[in-house]
Design an enzyme around this catalytic site. Structure first.
Site, PDB file in Angstrom:
ATOM      1  N   PRO A 134       0.818  -1.222   0.000  1.00 58.52           N
ATOM      2  CG  PRO A 134      -0.752  -1.550   1.692  1.00 58.52           C
ATOM      3  CD  PRO A 134       0.572  -2.041   1.194  1.00 58.52           C
ATOM      4  CD  GLU A 141       0.898  -6.902  10.808  1.00 55.78           C
ATOM      5  OE1 GLU A 141      -0.220  -6.636  10.331  1.00 55.78           O
ATOM      6  OE2 GLU A 141       1.230  -8.061  11.121  1.00 55.78           O
ATOM      7  NE  ARG A 169      -7.329  -5.758 -20.849  1.00 55.26           N
ATOM      8  CZ  ARG A 169      -8.279  -6.361 -21.544  1.00 55.26           C
ATOM      9  NH1 ARG A 169      -8.543  -7.623 -21.336  1.00 55.26           N
ATOM     10  NH2 ARG A 169      -8.981  -5.717 -22.444  1.00 55.26           N
ATOM     11  CG  ASP A 207     -10.240  -2.416 -22.721  1.00 58.27           C
ATOM     12  OD1 ASP A 207     -11.436  -2.735 -22.743  1.00 58.27           O
ATOM     13  OD2 ASP A 207      -9.303  -3.213 -22.775  1.00 58.27           O
TER      14      ASP A 207
HETATM   15  C1  JF5 Z   1       0.745  -6.332   1.356  1.00 58.19           C
HETATM   16  C2  JF5 Z   1       2.422  -6.019   3.496  1.00 58.19           C
HETATM   17  C3  JF5 Z   1       2.049  -5.945   1.145  1.00 58.19           C
HETATM   18  O1  JF5 Z   1      -2.058  -4.682   0.631  1.00 58.19           O
HETATM   19  C4  JF5 Z   1      -1.409  -4.603  -0.386  1.00 58.19           C
HETATM   20  C5  JF5 Z   1      -1.709  -3.627  -1.431  1.00 58.19           C
HETATM   21  C6  JF5 Z   1      -2.696  -2.643  -1.359  1.00 58.19           C
HETATM   22  N1  JF5 Z   1      -2.628  -1.955  -2.493  1.00 58.19           N
HETATM   23  N2  JF5 Z   1      -1.694  -2.449  -3.253  1.00 58.19           N
HETATM   24  C7  JF5 Z   1      -1.099  -3.463  -2.658  1.00 58.19           C
HETATM   25  O2  JF5 Z   1      -0.340  -5.434  -0.632  1.00 58.19           O
HETATM   26  C8  JF5 Z   1      -0.163  -6.541   0.233  1.00 58.19           C
HETATM   27  C9  JF5 Z   1       0.267  -6.564   2.633  1.00 58.19           C
HETATM   28  C10 JF5 Z   1       1.101  -6.402   3.692  1.00 58.19           C
HETATM   29  C11 JF5 Z   1       2.897  -5.767   2.212  1.00 58.19           C
END
Ligand code: JF5
Length: 244
Positions: free
Chosen positions: A89, A116, A154, A169
């Site tokens: 994220p 985490e 794609r 698209d």
């Molecule tokens: C992830 C630690 C990565 O949650 C996500 C994510 C959200 N938007 N893009 C990717 O990735 C998974 C979880 C915990 C690192």
């Protein structure tokens, strides 16, 4: 195009490769996708991929060594990747423009996080970029990896049979799509707009443009800042703005 995906849940990623256009492109040899089990690159008895955070706090952190070893092994067996993408994220937002950029590369490694987060040295030493698929939290990067694989694939010639449909698209045009209809001409009291049955091709095109612009103005006005509009679309947009 080559993809290598590193995960602690290889079967979860493989499950996403068994149906649809991407699976056919893999079967047909247009895409070369390998999924790697991160635990194969651990060296302790318990095959640990995570550990407690320095400084305390909740949850666990992904250890850097297995990820570094996995990418080294991929380099040896599969060649030097164009990018090593870390999904989280905290990454830069993955958009259609990013999908276009990545589709021009030869070889992409995708690292799926869990727990985490990742030890910061994975960002510093192993990944070449960090991407997010949106502002929400997933339990791990596996679904995000499948999203990126699909959106990038794609755009690779030969993956989607009909090149015109890729071009048409929604985001390729920078606007939201117009509404689509097929038979029957009336369903549960809802009629297909008359213009689509009229056979007036210029009128159909103009209607689709107007409705796509109206939707974009209402739902995603941010897209209008970067969309490239033709003369007719600029006129239609000005009219829509007046009447709203
Ligand atoms: C992830 C630690 C990565 O949650 C996500 C994510 C959200 N938007 N893009 C990717 O990735 C998974 C979880 C915990 C690192």
């Amino acid at each position: 195009m080559k993809f290598d995906i590193v995960t602690i849940f290889p079967r979860m990623v493989e499950a996403g490769l068994t149906e649809g256009v991407v699976s056919r492109a893999v079967a047909g040899g247009v895409l070369d996708v390998r999924v790697h089990d991160l635990r194969d690159y651990t060296s302790d008895r318990h095959r640990s991929v995570d550990d407690m955070p320095y400084g305390g706090g909740p949850g666990m952190v992904m250890k850097p060594e297995p990820l570094a070893k996995a990418v080294d092994a991929i380099r040896e067996r599969r060649g030097n990747p164009s990018e090593v993408v870390l999904l989280s994220p905290q990454g830069k937002l993955f958009t259609q423009a990013e999908a276009v950029r990545l589709s021009g590369l030869e070889h992409i490694v995708i690292l799926c996080g869990r727990y985490e987060g990742m030890d910061e040295r994975v960002r510093e030493l192993v990944a070449t970029e960090e991407l997010s698929i949106g502002d929400y939290v997933l339990s791990g990067g596996e679904l995000a990896a499948l999203v990126i694989l699909d959106a990038v694939s794609r755009l690779v010639p030969g993956v989607v049979g009909d090149a015109a449909s890729v071009e048409a698209d929604s985001f390729s045009r920078g606007l939201l799509d117009y509404p689509h209809y097929t038979r029957p001409a009336e369903f549960a009291g809802h009629k297909v707009p008359e213009v689509l049955l009229s056979g007036h091709h210029a009128e159909v095109r103009r209607w689709r443009k107007r409705v796509a612009l109206r939707r974009t103005l209402e739902r995603r006005p941010d897209l209008l800042a970067t969309a490239t509009l033709d003369e007719e679309e600029r006129e239609l947009l000005n009219e829509l703005k007046k009447s709203s």
